[in-house]
Write a protein that holds these residues in place. Structure first.
Motif, PDB file in Angstrom:
ATOM      1  N   UNK A 121       1.207   2.786  10.614  1.00  0.00           N
ATOM      2  CA  UNK A 121       0.325   3.850  11.100  1.00  0.00           C
ATOM      3  C   UNK A 121      -0.391   4.562   9.949  1.00  0.00           C
ATOM      4  N   UNK A 122      -0.859   3.769   9.006  1.00  0.00           N
ATOM      5  CA  UNK A 122      -1.609   4.327   7.889  1.00  0.00           C
ATOM      6  C   UNK A 122      -0.751   5.016   6.850  1.00  0.00           C
ATOM      7  N   UNK A 123       0.564   4.753   6.870  1.00  0.00           N
ATOM      8  CA  UNK A 123       1.472   5.422   5.932  1.00  0.00           C
ATOM      9  C   UNK A 123       2.405   4.421   5.251  1.00  0.00           C
ATOM     10  N   UNK A 124       2.669   4.689   3.987  1.00  0.00           N
ATOM     11  CA  UNK A 124       3.680   3.954   3.222  1.00  0.00           C
ATOM     12  C   UNK A 124       4.665   4.986   2.697  1.00  0.00           C
ATOM     13  N   UNK A 125       5.947   4.713   2.868  1.00  0.00           N
ATOM     14  CA  UNK A 125       6.967   5.696   2.520  1.00  0.00           C
ATOM     15  C   UNK A 125       7.595   5.374   1.159  1.00  0.00           C
ATOM     16  N   UNK A 126       7.564   6.368   0.273  1.00  0.00           N
ATOM     17  CA  UNK A 126       8.174   6.221  -1.046  1.00  0.00           C
ATOM     18  C   UNK A 126       9.647   5.846  -0.879  1.00  0.00           C
ATOM     19  N   UNK A 127      10.062   4.822  -1.598  1.00  0.00           N
ATOM     20  CA  UNK A 127      11.402   4.277  -1.472  1.00  0.00           C
ATOM     21  C   UNK A 127      11.371   2.826  -1.022  1.00  0.00           C
ATOM     22  N   UNK A 128      10.232   2.427  -0.427  1.00  0.00           N
ATOM     23  CA  UNK A 128      10.077   1.032  -0.002  1.00  0.00           C
ATOM     24  C   UNK A 128       9.481   0.146  -1.091  1.00  0.00           C
ATOM     25  N   UNK A 186      -8.718   3.712   5.167  1.00  0.00           N
ATOM     26  CA  UNK A 186      -8.197   3.534   3.809  1.00  0.00           C
ATOM     27  C   UNK A 186      -9.229   2.958   2.844  1.00  0.00           C
ATOM     28  N   UNK A 187     -10.371   2.488   3.362  1.00  0.00           N
ATOM     29  CA  UNK A 187     -11.395   1.894   2.494  1.00  0.00           C
ATOM     30  C   UNK A 187     -12.063   2.988   1.672  1.00  0.00           C
ATOM     31  N   UNK A 188     -11.958   2.887   0.363  1.00  0.00           N
ATOM     32  CA  UNK A 188     -12.506   3.913  -0.531  1.00  0.00           C
ATOM     33  C   UNK A 188     -13.689   3.404  -1.339  1.00  0.00           C
ATOM     34  N   UNK A 189     -13.604   2.155  -1.821  1.00  0.00           N
ATOM     35  CA  UNK A 189     -14.680   1.533  -2.573  1.00  0.00           C
ATOM     36  C   UNK A 189     -14.760   0.074  -2.142  1.00  0.00           C
ATOM     37  N   UNK A 190     -15.709  -0.678  -2.688  1.00  0.00           N
ATOM     38  CA  UNK A 190     -15.835  -2.079  -2.307  1.00  0.00           C
ATOM     39  C   UNK A 190     -14.529  -2.820  -2.583  1.00  0.00           C
ATOM     40  N   UNK A 191     -14.021  -3.488  -1.551  1.00  0.00           N
ATOM     41  CA  UNK A 191     -12.808  -4.296  -1.674  1.00  0.00           C
ATOM     42  C   UNK A 191     -11.632  -3.496  -2.225  1.00  0.00           C
ATOM     43  N   UNK A 192     -11.550  -2.222  -1.856  1.00  0.00           N
ATOM     44  CA  UNK A 192     -10.493  -1.347  -2.366  1.00  0.00           C
ATOM     45  C   UNK A 192     -10.035  -0.410  -1.249  1.00  0.00           C
ATOM     46  N   UNK A 193      -8.843  -0.683  -0.727  1.00  0.00           N
ATOM     47  CA  UNK A 193      -8.230   0.148   0.293  1.00  0.00           C
ATOM     48  C   UNK A 193      -7.115   0.961  -0.357  1.00  0.00           C
ATOM     49  N   UNK A 194      -7.053   2.260  -0.076  1.00  0.00           N
ATOM     50  CA  UNK A 194      -6.193   3.168  -0.835  1.00  0.00           C
ATOM     51  C   UNK A 194      -5.360   4.052   0.080  1.00  0.00           C
ATOM     52  N   UNK A 195      -4.096   4.239  -0.330  1.00  0.00           N
ATOM     53  CA  UNK A 195      -3.237   5.265   0.250  1.00  0.00           C
ATOM     54  C   UNK A 195      -2.839   6.194  -0.889  1.00  0.00           C
ATOM     55  N   UNK A 196      -3.202   7.455  -0.786  1.00  0.00           N
ATOM     56  CA  UNK A 196      -2.937   8.422  -1.851  1.00  0.00           C
ATOM     57  C   UNK A 196      -1.846   9.393  -1.436  1.00  0.00           C
ATOM     58  N   UNK A 197      -1.070   9.836  -2.416  1.00  0.00           N
ATOM     59  CA  UNK A 197      -0.164  10.966  -2.206  1.00  0.00           C
ATOM     60  C   UNK A 197      -1.013  12.233  -2.224  1.00  0.00           C
TER      61      UNK A 197
END
Length: 221
Positions: A121-128, A186-197
């Motif tokens: 759901x658009x989230x990655x949990x620290x620890x994985x 999550x798309x931020x730039x060309x060919x770059x999907x990002x999940x930020x803290x």
């Protein structure tokens, strides 16, 4: 080095030569890296703080090894060669691309890695994630399913890393972002999907999707 890093951190530090790395990428050998290494040593600097990332450097892309990497790893698709230098010690963000990314370690550093199938759901949990030590001279291919971001330092000196991707990656989008799917957020730039803290200010200010949940993790050395 690996023993020392494990002694001062509360997460396990693996080597990219360990079995644990196999689902994230692979190691390449046989390339003559002398021209690229000489350029990185003589023409690039490590900033006093933070990181500097340059997606494409003409002189690096005119080296003889460029065509070898382009053919061998990318199947003759056009590539760009740039670099990331810095003193980063945190992994408070992740990105991925729809292609492999090749990193050439000009110095030792660490990488925190995850898998895209761990995004929920658009989230990655620290620890994985898993953290890997990369020794100087290693040519490392990370698969397109691998979450990654900037290297982390293993000394006060900082790190230098050559970054190779399909041409045009990490450059500004040409159109306004049109959110149709969850991934589009999550798309931020060309060919770059990002999940930020939420605490990764540079990414948040760029408009990155806040999707890394948990501790703002710092690695020690």
């Amino acid at each position: 080095m690996l023993e020392r890093l494990n002694a001062v951190n509360d997460v396990k530090i693996f080597s990219v030569f360990d079995e644990e790395f196999k689902t994230y990428g692979r190691i390449h050998t046989g390339f003559d890296l002398s021209e690229l290494s000489e350029y990185m040593e003589s023409e690039t600097k490590i900033p006093e703080s933070g990181n500097i990332y340059v997606p494409s450097v003409e002189k690096m892309e005119k080296t003889a090894v460029r065509s070898e990497i382009e053919k061998s790893i990318y199947g003759e698709m056009p590539i760009q060669i740039g670099y990331c230098n810095g003193k980063n010690t945190t992994y408070n963000g992740f990105e991925y691309h729809k292609c492999s990314e090749v990193n050439i370690a000009v110095t030792d550093f660490m990488l925190a890695l995850g898998h895209i199938w761990q995004i929920e759901n658009g989230r990655f949990y620290v620890g994985n994630e898993k953290v890997f030590f990369v020794s100087k001279g290693t040519v490392l291919e990370m698969y397109q399913t691998t979450l990654h971001l900037s290297p982390c330092s293993v000394s006060d000196h900082g790190f230098k890393d050559i970054v190779i991707l399909l041409k045009g990656t990490n450059t500004p989008l040409e159109r306004c972002k049109n959110t149709v799917t969850e991934e589009d957020e999550m798309l931020l730039m060309k060919n770059k999907w990002v999940l930020a803290h939420k605490d990764r200010e540079p990414l948040v200010k760029q408009g990155a999707h806040i999707g890394l949940i948990g501790e703002n993790k710092r690695l020690n050395y």
